[in-house]
Design an enzyme around this catalytic site. Structure first.
Site, PDB file in Angstrom:
ATOM      1  N   ASP A 237      -7.976  -5.489   0.243  1.00  0.00           N
ATOM      2  CA  ASP A 237      -8.467  -6.345  -0.833  1.00  0.00           C
ATOM      3  C   ASP A 237      -8.041  -7.795  -0.710  1.00  0.00           C
ATOM      4  O   ASP A 237      -8.466  -8.638  -1.484  1.00  0.00           O
ATOM      5  CB  ASP A 237      -7.988  -5.798  -2.186  1.00  0.00           C
ATOM      6  CG  ASP A 237      -8.723  -4.532  -2.536  1.00  0.00           C
ATOM      7  OD1 ASP A 237      -9.897  -4.418  -2.159  1.00  0.00           O
ATOM      8  OD2 ASP A 237      -8.116  -3.650  -3.163  1.00  0.00           O
TER       9      ASP A 237
ATOM     10  N   HIS B 163       0.851  -1.187   0.000  1.00  0.00           N
ATOM     11  CA  HIS B 163       0.000   0.000   0.000  1.00  0.00           C
ATOM     12  C   HIS B 163       0.881   1.229   0.000  1.00  0.00           C
ATOM     13  O   HIS B 163       1.933   1.231   0.632  1.00  0.00           O
ATOM     14  CB  HIS B 163      -0.907   0.011   1.243  1.00  0.00           C
ATOM     15  CG  HIS B 163      -2.066   0.922   1.104  1.00  0.00           C
ATOM     16  ND1 HIS B 163      -1.986   2.259   1.381  1.00  0.00           N
ATOM     17  CD2 HIS B 163      -3.331   0.687   0.686  1.00  0.00           C
ATOM     18  CE1 HIS B 163      -3.158   2.808   1.144  1.00  0.00           C
ATOM     19  NE2 HIS B 163      -3.989   1.883   0.711  1.00  0.00           N
TER      20      HIS B 163
HETATM   21  N1  ACO Z   1       4.230  -7.613  -4.643  1.00  0.00           N
HETATM   22  C1  ACO Z   1       5.561  -7.589  -4.836  1.00  0.00           C
HETATM   23  N2  ACO Z   1       6.322  -6.482  -4.726  1.00  0.00           N
HETATM   24  C2  ACO Z   1       5.685  -5.348  -4.430  1.00  0.00           C
HETATM   25  C3  ACO Z   1       4.293  -5.283  -4.203  1.00  0.00           C
HETATM   26  C4  ACO Z   1       3.568  -6.476  -4.325  1.00  0.00           C
HETATM   27  N3  ACO Z   1       2.234  -6.478  -4.147  1.00  0.00           N
HETATM   28  N4  ACO Z   1       3.940  -4.025  -3.932  1.00  0.00           N
HETATM   29  C5  ACO Z   1       5.064  -3.293  -3.967  1.00  0.00           C
HETATM   30  N5  ACO Z   1       6.117  -4.095  -4.247  1.00  0.00           N
HETATM   31  C6  ACO Z   1       7.532  -3.686  -4.319  1.00  0.00           C
HETATM   32  C7  ACO Z   1       7.799  -2.936  -5.619  1.00  0.00           C
HETATM   33  O1  ACO Z   1       8.229  -3.800  -6.642  1.00  0.00           O
HETATM   34  C8  ACO Z   1       8.865  -1.960  -5.203  1.00  0.00           C
HETATM   35  O2  ACO Z   1      10.081  -2.666  -5.185  1.00  0.00           O
HETATM   36  P1  ACO Z   1      11.476  -1.893  -5.516  1.00  0.00           P
HETATM   37  O3  ACO Z   1      11.633  -0.869  -4.443  1.00  0.00           O
HETATM   38  O4  ACO Z   1      12.492  -2.979  -5.467  1.00  0.00           O
HETATM   39  O5  ACO Z   1      11.287  -1.288  -6.870  1.00  0.00           O
HETATM   40  C9  ACO Z   1       8.496  -1.617  -3.748  1.00  0.00           C
HETATM   41  O6  ACO Z   1       7.757  -2.749  -3.266  1.00  0.00           O
HETATM   42  C10 ACO Z   1       7.656  -0.371  -3.609  1.00  0.00           C
HETATM   43  O7  ACO Z   1       6.540  -0.481  -4.483  1.00  0.00           O
HETATM   44  P2  ACO Z   1       5.894   0.703  -5.309  1.00  0.00           P
HETATM   45  O8  ACO Z   1       5.153   0.153  -6.467  1.00  0.00           O
HETATM   46  O9  ACO Z   1       6.956   1.735  -5.580  1.00  0.00           O
HETATM   47  O10 ACO Z   1       4.897   1.270  -4.228  1.00  0.00           O
HETATM   48  P3  ACO Z   1       3.657   2.178  -4.511  1.00  0.00           P
HETATM   49  O11 ACO Z   1       3.371   2.877  -3.234  1.00  0.00           O
HETATM   50  O12 ACO Z   1       3.874   3.014  -5.730  1.00  0.00           O
HETATM   51  O13 ACO Z   1       2.490   1.153  -4.872  1.00  0.00           O
HETATM   52  C11 ACO Z   1       0.690  -0.370  -4.672  1.00  0.00           C
HETATM   53  C12 ACO Z   1       1.513   0.740  -3.981  1.00  0.00           C
HETATM   54  C13 ACO Z   1       0.226   0.109  -6.055  1.00  0.00           C
HETATM   55  C14 ACO Z   1      -0.565  -0.653  -3.838  1.00  0.00           C
HETATM   56  C15 ACO Z   1       1.556  -1.647  -4.791  1.00  0.00           C
HETATM   57  O14 ACO Z   1       1.941  -2.112  -3.511  1.00  0.00           O
HETATM   58  C16 ACO Z   1       0.843  -2.761  -5.565  1.00  0.00           C
HETATM   59  O15 ACO Z   1       0.893  -2.776  -6.803  1.00  0.00           O
HETATM   60  N6  ACO Z   1       0.154  -3.716  -4.842  1.00  0.00           N
HETATM   61  C17 ACO Z   1      -0.597  -4.755  -5.491  1.00  0.00           C
HETATM   62  C18 ACO Z   1      -1.941  -4.183  -5.960  1.00  0.00           C
HETATM   63  C19 ACO Z   1      -2.889  -3.935  -4.805  1.00  0.00           C
HETATM   64  O16 ACO Z   1      -3.099  -4.759  -3.928  1.00  0.00           O
HETATM   65  N7  ACO Z   1      -3.542  -2.745  -4.836  1.00  0.00           N
HETATM   66  C20 ACO Z   1      -4.559  -2.377  -3.855  1.00  0.00           C
HETATM   67  C21 ACO Z   1      -4.113  -1.207  -3.034  1.00  0.00           C
HETATM   68  S1  ACO Z   1      -5.262  -0.868  -1.782  1.00  0.00           S
HETATM   69  C22 ACO Z   1      -6.556  -0.140  -2.575  1.00  0.00           C
HETATM   70  O17 ACO Z   1      -6.441   0.567  -3.536  1.00  0.00           O
HETATM   71  C23 ACO Z   1      -7.819  -0.421  -2.031  1.00  0.00           C
END
Ligand code: ACO
Length: 430
Positions: free
Chosen positions: A365, A307
């Site tokens: 979720d 998140h």
């Molecule tokens: N699985 C694996 N790795 C992940 C995940 C994940 N679910 N989420 C983040 N990471 C990693 C990224 O690859 C990144 O790694 P790096 O630093 O080596 O590049 C690091 O963690 C940070 O991730 P970002 O994408 O930069 O974080 P951001 O805050 O932009 O994204 C998000 C947040 C979009 C929710 C992300 O965690 C994600 O895609 N999660 C899966 C989708 C999801 O569950 N979304 C629902 C969110 S809650 C809602 O909207 C109700």
């Protein structure tokens, strides 16, 4: 908001004093509104990771501690002791209602649940296989063509009517999107039922059979609505605020929010999460998927994990997990393979260094899809249910922005990296 101190910004030999504010809760903010006019520079913050786009009194999240408050009340208390319409009142008007206020509000919402009959024809224009989210974006946007008497945003009364209309009609809109999608007749709202029970009936009743709403499922449905009601300045809410900043009508703004919510990184994650659990299939395949999620060259991510704001357990996920256990037990489904995979996946991910170092935890979720599926909803309805629940949050934030005398059209700037001025070249000379 109190004035605190100033921050000093040095650009070359020039020094600029920027005001700072201490909010009621959360980190201090630096006021950069005059930065461009006084220093001729912009700030750069794609993804808005460090930018407060507005002041708000509605919802507060402490991502480090895993705290979510609506008007100061913790989400776990609201999920346990309150119910969705009471939370709607709280979000919209700032305080919990008294008994008579709640009664009036419930009756107001209940009496606006029907859609303009002409809207039936609008539904029928969609292809049968249209995703219910596609239908919702279209139908909610089209409400501005049906309810002309509540589109003048300068009139507080019209704003109020539009707000009640959307909260009241959204279950009907979502349920009808589902009914159309599966080819069943529309079921009209029933005013003797609660908000959640009415929605279940509109989704699952058919004219050929009696349908009695299971009160346990109605309570679980209501809790899902409550847990999704608002979440401060996320992508869809910011979309609503930005759309509204130009003076667009309320229905257009909420349609924009629904469109933004649809993406798998936001509200679409519940559908994507259930599909992922299905794809994993059994607990012995979990390590393979965890390895994929950790592989930088593989686009796969654990859906329902991570998140932007929570760097601790999403407090909504805790309630949702408990709710999943309760609902499945009450329905007599004690060997749900997806729930088993989800719990084991959570356990393995939380004990993996990759996830702990990046502070990735289950979000709201992760478990919601399991409950919705057990209730009988197909995955395509998960995000529409999220949209229905979040409507009150979008509306509360929309109203707050319009009532804020400081509000101006939203207009971000950019760091331009394209070509600079050059002369046009005729096609034969290229
Ligand atoms: N699985 C694996 N790795 C992940 C995940 C994940 N679910 N989420 C983040 N990471 C990693 C990224 O690859 C990144 O790694 P790096 O630093 O080596 O590049 C690091 O963690 C940070 O991730 P970002 O994408 O930069 O974080 P951001 O805050 O932009 O994204 C998000 C947040 C979009 C929710 C992300 O965690 C994600 O895609 N999660 C899966 C989708 C999801 O569950 N979304 C629902 C969110 S809650 C809602 O909207 C109700």
């Amino acid at each position: 908001m109190t004035d605190r101190t100033t921050a000093t910004l040095r650009i070359g030999s020039k020094e600029l004093e920027l005001p700072m504010f201490s909010p009621a809760a959360g980190p201090d903010v630096i006021d950069i509104r005059k930065l461009y006019s006084e220093a001729g520079v912009f700030t750069y913050d794609p993804g808005y990771t460090s930018t407060a786009s507005c002041d708000s009194t509605i919802t507060f999240i402490d991502g480090e501690e895993g705290i979510l408050l609506h008007r100061g009340y913790p989400i776990d208390q609201l999920a346990e002791k309150s119910h969705y319409l009471e939370v709607c009142y709280l979000l919209l008007y700032g305080e919990l209602p008294t008994g008579p206020q709640l009664e009036d509000f419930q009756s107001l919402v209940t009496n606006h649940t029907m859609l303009h009959e002409q809207m039936l024809y609008f539904y029928r224009g969609f292809r049968r296989d249209a995703h219910p989210m596609a239908i919702m974006v279209g139908v909610v946007g089209a409400m501005s063509a049906f309810y002309h008497d509540s589109t003048d945003i300068r009139d507080p009364w019209q704003r109020e009517v539009a707000s009640i209309r959307m909260i009241a009609k959204m279950p009907t809109i979502a349920a009808w999107a589902y009914k159309y999608h599966i080819g069943q007749p529309f079921v009209y709202p029933c005013n003797s039922l609660t908000y959640a029970a009415n929605f279940l009936r509109m989704c699952f009743a058919v004219p050929a059979d009696d349908y009695v709403v299971n009160p346990i499922l109605a309570r679980a449905m209501d809790r899902i609505f409550t847990l999704h009601a608002d979440h401060e300045q996320n992508a869809s809410t910011s979309t609503v605020r930005l759309a509204s900043s130009s003076g667009a009508n309320p229905f257009a703004c909420i349609a924009a929010g629904i469109a933004s919510l649809w993406g798998p990184a936001h509200g679409g994650a519940n559908q994507a999460c259930l599909e992922m659990l299905e794809q994993i299939g059994s607990t012995d395949r979990i390590p393979e998927f965890i390895d994929r999620a950790k592989d930088r060259d593989d686009p796969f991510r654990l859906m329902g994990f991570g998140h932007r704001v929570y760097k601790n357990v999403d407090p909504r996920a805790k309630v949702m997990k408990q709710s999943a256990d309760e609902v499945l037990e009450l329905l007599g489904i004690d060997d749900n393979p997806k729930l088993q995979v989800a719990k084991e996946l959570e356990r393995q991910a939380l004990s993996d260094k990759y996830f702990s170092e990046k502070r990735l935890f289950p979000n709201v979720d992760f478990y919601s899809g399991i409950i919705l599926e057990a209730m009988g909803f197909p995955t395509s309805m998960f995000t529409p249910i999220f949209a229905l629940s979040r409507t009150v949050g979008w509306i509360s934030q929309w109203k707050e922005q319009l009532e804020d005398p400081k509000h101006r059209i939203g207009r971000p700037r950019q760091l331009y990296e394209g070509e600079t001025l050059r002369d046009y070249v005729n096609v034969e000379d290229r």
